[in-house]
Design a protein around this motif. Structure first.
Motif, PDB file in Angstrom:
ATOM      1  N   GLY A 511       0.776  -1.234   0.000  1.00  0.00           N
ATOM      2  CA  GLY A 511       0.000   0.000   0.000  1.00  0.00           C
ATOM      3  C   GLY A 511       0.800   1.272   0.000  1.00  0.00           C
ATOM      4  O   GLY A 511       0.221   2.374  -0.027  1.00  0.00           O
ATOM      5  N   THR A 512       2.101   1.218   0.049  1.00  0.00           N
ATOM      6  CA  THR A 512       2.914   2.433   0.008  1.00  0.00           C
ATOM      7  C   THR A 512       2.788   3.076  -1.370  1.00  0.00           C
ATOM      8  O   THR A 512       2.958   2.400  -2.383  1.00  0.00           O
ATOM      9  CB  THR A 512       4.396   2.108   0.289  1.00  0.00           C
ATOM     10  OG1 THR A 512       4.500   1.365   1.506  1.00  0.00           O
ATOM     11  CG2 THR A 512       5.218   3.390   0.396  1.00  0.00           C
ATOM     12  N   PRO A 513       2.488   4.399  -1.440  1.00  0.00           N
ATOM     13  CA  PRO A 513       2.340   5.057  -2.756  1.00  0.00           C
ATOM     14  C   PRO A 513       3.615   4.947  -3.593  1.00  0.00           C
ATOM     15  O   PRO A 513       4.732   4.907  -3.064  1.00  0.00           O
ATOM     16  CB  PRO A 513       2.046   6.514  -2.385  1.00  0.00           C
ATOM     17  CG  PRO A 513       1.467   6.438  -1.017  1.00  0.00           C
ATOM     18  CD  PRO A 513       2.191   5.307  -0.331  1.00  0.00           C
ATOM     19  N   PHE A 514       3.429   4.896  -4.901  1.00  0.00           N
ATOM     20  CA  PHE A 514       4.550   4.734  -5.832  1.00  0.00           C
ATOM     21  C   PHE A 514       5.559   5.858  -5.665  1.00  0.00           C
ATOM     22  O   PHE A 514       6.771   5.623  -5.615  1.00  0.00           O
ATOM     23  CB  PHE A 514       4.018   4.686  -7.265  1.00  0.00           C
ATOM     24  CG  PHE A 514       4.944   3.992  -8.231  1.00  0.00           C
ATOM     25  CD1 PHE A 514       4.813   2.650  -8.488  1.00  0.00           C
ATOM     26  CD2 PHE A 514       5.976   4.686  -8.867  1.00  0.00           C
ATOM     27  CE1 PHE A 514       5.674   1.987  -9.372  1.00  0.00           C
ATOM     28  CE2 PHE A 514       6.829   4.046  -9.742  1.00  0.00           C
ATOM     29  CZ  PHE A 514       6.682   2.687  -9.996  1.00  0.00           C
ATOM     30  N   ASP A 515       5.078   7.109  -5.566  1.00  0.00           N
ATOM     31  CA  ASP A 515       5.970   8.256  -5.411  1.00  0.00           C
ATOM     32  C   ASP A 515       6.796   8.140  -4.140  1.00  0.00           C
ATOM     33  O   ASP A 515       7.995   8.459  -4.135  1.00  0.00           O
ATOM     34  CB  ASP A 515       5.169   9.559  -5.381  1.00  0.00           C
ATOM     35  CG  ASP A 515       4.616   9.929  -6.762  1.00  0.00           C
ATOM     36  OD1 ASP A 515       5.073   9.333  -7.746  1.00  0.00           O
ATOM     37  OD2 ASP A 515       3.728  10.799  -6.843  1.00  0.00           O
ATOM     38  N   ALA A 516       6.158   7.681  -3.065  1.00  0.00           N
ATOM     39  CA  ALA A 516       6.876   7.583  -1.786  1.00  0.00           C
ATOM     40  C   ALA A 516       7.988   6.553  -1.861  1.00  0.00           C
ATOM     41  O   ALA A 516       9.098   6.772  -1.360  1.00  0.00           O
ATOM     42  CB  ALA A 516       5.888   7.233  -0.675  1.00  0.00           C
ATOM     43  N   ASP A 554      -3.570  -1.324 -12.570  1.00  0.00           N
ATOM     44  CA  ASP A 554      -3.229  -0.930 -11.198  1.00  0.00           C
ATOM     45  C   ASP A 554      -2.387  -1.976 -10.484  1.00  0.00           C
ATOM     46  O   ASP A 554      -2.094  -1.833  -9.294  1.00  0.00           O
ATOM     47  CB  ASP A 554      -4.490  -0.637 -10.369  1.00  0.00           C
ATOM     48  CG  ASP A 554      -5.238   0.594 -10.888  1.00  0.00           C
ATOM     49  OD1 ASP A 554      -4.554   1.547 -11.326  1.00  0.00           O
ATOM     50  OD2 ASP A 554      -6.477   0.588 -10.883  1.00  0.00           O
ATOM     51  N   GLY A 555      -1.958  -3.018 -11.197  1.00  0.00           N
ATOM     52  CA  GLY A 555      -1.068  -4.006 -10.611  1.00  0.00           C
ATOM     53  C   GLY A 555       0.378  -3.582 -10.747  1.00  0.00           C
ATOM     54  O   GLY A 555       0.732  -2.680 -11.520  1.00  0.00           O
ATOM     55  N   PHE A 556       1.250  -4.253  -9.987  1.00  0.00           N
ATOM     56  CA  PHE A 556       2.671  -3.934  -9.976  1.00  0.00           C
ATOM     57  C   PHE A 556       3.468  -5.108 -10.552  1.00  0.00           C
ATOM     58  O   PHE A 556       3.063  -6.268 -10.440  1.00  0.00           O
ATOM     59  CB  PHE A 556       3.156  -3.638  -8.552  1.00  0.00           C
ATOM     60  CG  PHE A 556       2.424  -2.504  -7.899  1.00  0.00           C
ATOM     61  CD1 PHE A 556       2.751  -1.188  -8.169  1.00  0.00           C
ATOM     62  CD2 PHE A 556       1.381  -2.757  -7.001  1.00  0.00           C
ATOM     63  CE1 PHE A 556       2.072  -0.145  -7.569  1.00  0.00           C
ATOM     64  CE2 PHE A 556       0.696  -1.724  -6.400  1.00  0.00           C
ATOM     65  CZ  PHE A 556       1.039  -0.403  -6.686  1.00  0.00           C
ATOM     66  N   GLY A 557       4.617  -4.779 -11.100  1.00  0.00           N
ATOM     67  CA  GLY A 557       5.477  -5.826 -11.627  1.00  0.00           C
ATOM     68  C   GLY A 557       6.894  -5.322 -11.789  1.00  0.00           C
ATOM     69  O   GLY A 557       7.190  -4.134 -11.572  1.00  0.00           O
ATOM     70  N   SER A 558       7.791  -6.212 -12.196  1.00  0.00           N
ATOM     71  CA  SER A 558       9.185  -5.837 -12.436  1.00  0.00           C
ATOM     72  C   SER A 558       9.767  -6.755 -13.493  1.00  0.00           C
ATOM     73  O   SER A 558       9.289  -7.876 -13.700  1.00  0.00           O
ATOM     74  CB  SER A 558      10.007  -5.923 -11.145  1.00  0.00           C
ATOM     75  OG  SER A 558      10.133  -7.267 -10.725  1.00  0.00           O
ATOM     76  N   ALA A 559      10.818  -6.272 -14.145  1.00  0.00           N
ATOM     77  CA  ALA A 559      11.492  -7.058 -15.180  1.00  0.00           C
ATOM     78  C   ALA A 559      12.845  -6.437 -15.466  1.00  0.00           C
ATOM     79  O   ALA A 559      13.106  -5.269 -15.134  1.00  0.00           O
ATOM     80  CB  ALA A 559      10.658  -7.110 -16.456  1.00  0.00           C
ATOM     81  N   GLU A 560      13.692  -7.232 -16.090  1.00  0.00           N
ATOM     82  CA  GLU A 560      15.014  -6.744 -16.497  1.00  0.00           C
ATOM     83  C   GLU A 560      14.851  -5.634 -17.513  1.00  0.00           C
ATOM     84  O   GLU A 560      13.992  -5.694 -18.402  1.00  0.00           O
ATOM     85  CB  GLU A 560      15.816  -7.906 -17.087  1.00  0.00           C
ATOM     86  CG  GLU A 560      17.268  -7.578 -17.371  1.00  0.00           C
ATOM     87  CD  GLU A 560      18.018  -8.773 -17.914  1.00  0.00           C
ATOM     88  OE1 GLU A 560      18.486  -8.707 -19.074  1.00  0.00           O
ATOM     89  OE2 GLU A 560      18.122  -9.782 -17.188  1.00  0.00           O
TER      90      GLU A 560
END
Length: 635
Positions: A511-516, A554-560
């Motif tokens: 729940g931490t905001p993206f900007d924060a 509104d989902g989060f993810g990551s990748a190279e």
């Protein structure tokens, strides 16, 4: 026969029939099975489809043509073993079977094509167009001569190709593409997504300590194959091509002047005329029209009376060679500007013609053309030298002389290169010599002491020998220590960044905001809009795009990221699926793809039926002999 046609002129038919339909038909044999039709029968015939026999020689010629075509496309010779591995032999066989089946079916259905339709399609074929983009009869005749074809023989072959196309086109009709299918493809291809993201780089990985000797040694041993020295071959080459020989050829000014005078027509822009013609059913009709024009009726008014539009009568502004009908060409180029010809009997009826505008021929000066003529002469003379040298070199080699000895005797330069299979030298740089890709590939298919056939390139030849082989080997850590340490550091950074991105994802999902989250790490938040599958933008790698399209709004993810030393953490901010509009160009392209897929299935079923209906058999022994896999049958 088919060999000449494929080389000379059937480009458009090859694309529309053989390139698509026959590929589908060949695939359909694989789907419906062909092993059950293989059995032996008489010599000289490779296969029989109904009452049509496919000669062994036709298969051999077609197969060799296809082998050379693929070799040219990939820039290196394709060995028979490689060709077999990709199924080239069966593909060619199945295409010939399909062609023979369609030919027999056309006879059974008593199909025919009008001569005028064949003429129309041939004249629209870009293969026979001149520099102006229109039909050039001189080019047409030259191409036919180059493959030993008469015009009548060529037309007969085109008739067969067109009849095959008529049958294939009739199978599918105009079936509509399922709307649900189109909408699904539209969603997959055109859905757009927006993201906000941060990029983690080496700075976020922190300080990377120097690896200990033990760590580096352990890393190297686990990945030793990555640092292995490849096999190198020492390749000796002698190039004899018009380009190489022409570089050193001296052409006198007198020879250039003589060539300019002798072939002046080759260096001029020919006279061009804007020609219009009206075709009449009979000569009497044409003569009646001529009388009315003499009484004052304009050519344009006569055409309008007959319901003809400009496109029906206008031949454009063309040189004489581009007017298909010789009678019309002669009449039009005998007129003054604005005159109307007397009636002439053309190929398709009686014709009267007029010339609206005349553009006189244009010539260039000798000074302007000297470099071009010099190259033309050198190239032409070099061709004769290439042939002569080829015979001399092969004669010397047949007598036991080595390539180096032959080159020394004929005063030809010998070049020697060390290269690995990828075409890099001992220092890791790409070797740079004419046709290096083909030569290196051929050298790695050869061996030391093998008497290799020359490679045909650019109207000439490159002879090559493998004079030495340095086997592949494992390098020691001391040899590649700098490279190993660099790779170790890159892997360490990538591992730390991946762990850091997982840490940030946990905070975002909590729940931490993206900007924060970004501010706490000193990262800049960026945005990317209108991403589509397979299409990113600066800073958004293909791997990131793929991850984005596996993440909900509104989902989060990551990748190279774009390199191993970058890692991207993102949030999907927008998902937009454009409404499917059947009238836009992209939708029509999608519909065409779907229709082709539908057609594939129909073609497959038709070929399976045709095979059973006509009866198909293949001489497996003849096939093996045609491919050089067995001794000829002498019984």
């Amino acid at each position: 026969m088919l060999r000449g046609i494929r080389k000379a002129s059937a480009n458009w038919l090859g694309r529309t029939i053989m390139g698509v339909v026959m590929g589908v038909l060949a695939a359909s044999f694989a789907v419906w099975g062909i092993n059950d039709i293989f059995r032996n029968f008489g010599r000289g015939t490779l296969a029989k489809v109904g009452g049509i026999e496919i000669p062994v020689e036709l298969f051999r010629q077609t197969y060799n043509d296809r082998l050379h075509q693929i070799s040219r496309q990939i820039g290196r010779p394709l060995s028979p073993e490689q060709a077999k591995a990709i199924g080239l032999d069966r593909q060619v066989l199945l295409e010939l079977i399909a062609e023979a089946g369609l030919d027999q079916r056309a006879r059974q259905m008593r199909l025919g094509i009008a001569d005028s339709e064949i003429v129309r399609r041939v004249t629209e074929d870009p293969t026979f167009h001149g520099p102006t983009g229109k039909f050039d009869r001189a080019r047409f005749e030259q191409l036919l001569r180059s493959v030993g074809y008469s015009e009548q023989r060529f037309v007969a072959e085109q008739r067969r190709l067109m009849l095959r196309k008529e049958i294939v086109d009739s199978l599918n009709g105009d079936l509509p593409a399922p709307k649900a299918w189109l909408e699904a493809i539209n969603q997959f291809q055109n859905q757009q997504r927006g993201i906000e993201y941060v990029t983690l780089g080496p700075a976020q990985a922190g300080d990377i300590k120097q690896p200990t000797a033990e760590e580096l040694s352990k890393y190297f041993e686990a990945r030793k194959i990555l640092f292995r020295a490849p096999e190198y071959r020492k390749i000796e080459t002698v190039a004899v091509t018009p380009a190489e020989l022409g570089k050193w050829m001296e052409i006198s000014d007198a020879d250039i002047k003589a060539a300019f005078d002798e072939h002046r027509g080759r260096y001029l822009k020919p006279e061009r005329r804007h020609v219009q013609q009206i075709v009449f059913p009979t000569m009497a009709d044409a003569e009646a029209a001529e009388a009315r024009i003499k009484d004052g009726l304009s050519f344009a008014a006569l055409a309008a009376e007959r319901g003809l539009k400009d496109s029906d009568i206008d031949l454009g502004t063309v040189p004489k060679s581009e007017i298909i009908d010789p009678a019309v060409a002669n009449a039009a180029f005998a007129l003054k500007e604005g005159e109307v010809s007397a009636p002439v009997q053309g190929r398709f009826g009686a014709v009267i013609a007029t010339v609206l505008k005349i553009e006189p021929e244009e010539t260039k000066s000798l000074a302007d053309l000297t470099p071009q003529i010099r190259n033309d002469i050198a190239s032409e003379r070099a061709k004769a030298d290439v042939k002569r040298l080829h015979e001399q070199i092969e004669d010397e080699r047949a007598g036991g002389a080595s390539l180096a000895q032959v080159a020394e005797k004929l005063k030809l330069p010998v070049s020697t290169y060390d290269a690995d299979r990828s075409g890099r030298d001992l220092s890791g740089k790409v070797v740079n010599f004419p046709h290096a890709g083909q030569v290196v590939s051929a050298a790695f298919a050869s061996d030391v002491g093998v008497d290799n056939d020359p490679i045909e390139v650019d109207g000439g030849y490159v002879w090559y020998n493998v004079t030495g082989i340095t086997p592949a080997r494992d390098r020691t850590l001391d040899e590649v220590k700098d490279e190993v340490e660099k790779r170790w550091r890159e892997d360490e950074i990538a591992s730390l960044l991946k762990a850091k991105s997982a840490e940030l994802l946990d905070k975002l999902k909590a729940g931490t905001p993206f900007d924060a989250v970004a501010n706490a790490e000193g990262l800049k938040v960026q945005t990317a809009d209108k991403l589509t599958r397979g299409n990113g933008e600066a800073g958004v790698s293909g791997k990131v795009v793929a991850a984005v399209f596996h993440t909900a709004k509104d989902g989060f993810g990551s990748a190279e990221g774009e390199t191993q030393s970058d890692w991207v953490v993102f949030r999907v901010t927008d998902v937009t699926t454009p409404k499917f509009d059947a009238n836009v160009a992209d939708a029509k392209r999608i519909e065409d793809v779907v229709k082709r897929q539908e057609s594939d299935e129909i073609y497959g079923q038709y070929v399976a039926w045709l095979r059973n209906e006509l009866g198909t058999s293949v001489n497996e022994s003849a096939l093996a002999q045609a491919l050089g896999n067995s001794a000829p049958d002498t019984n």
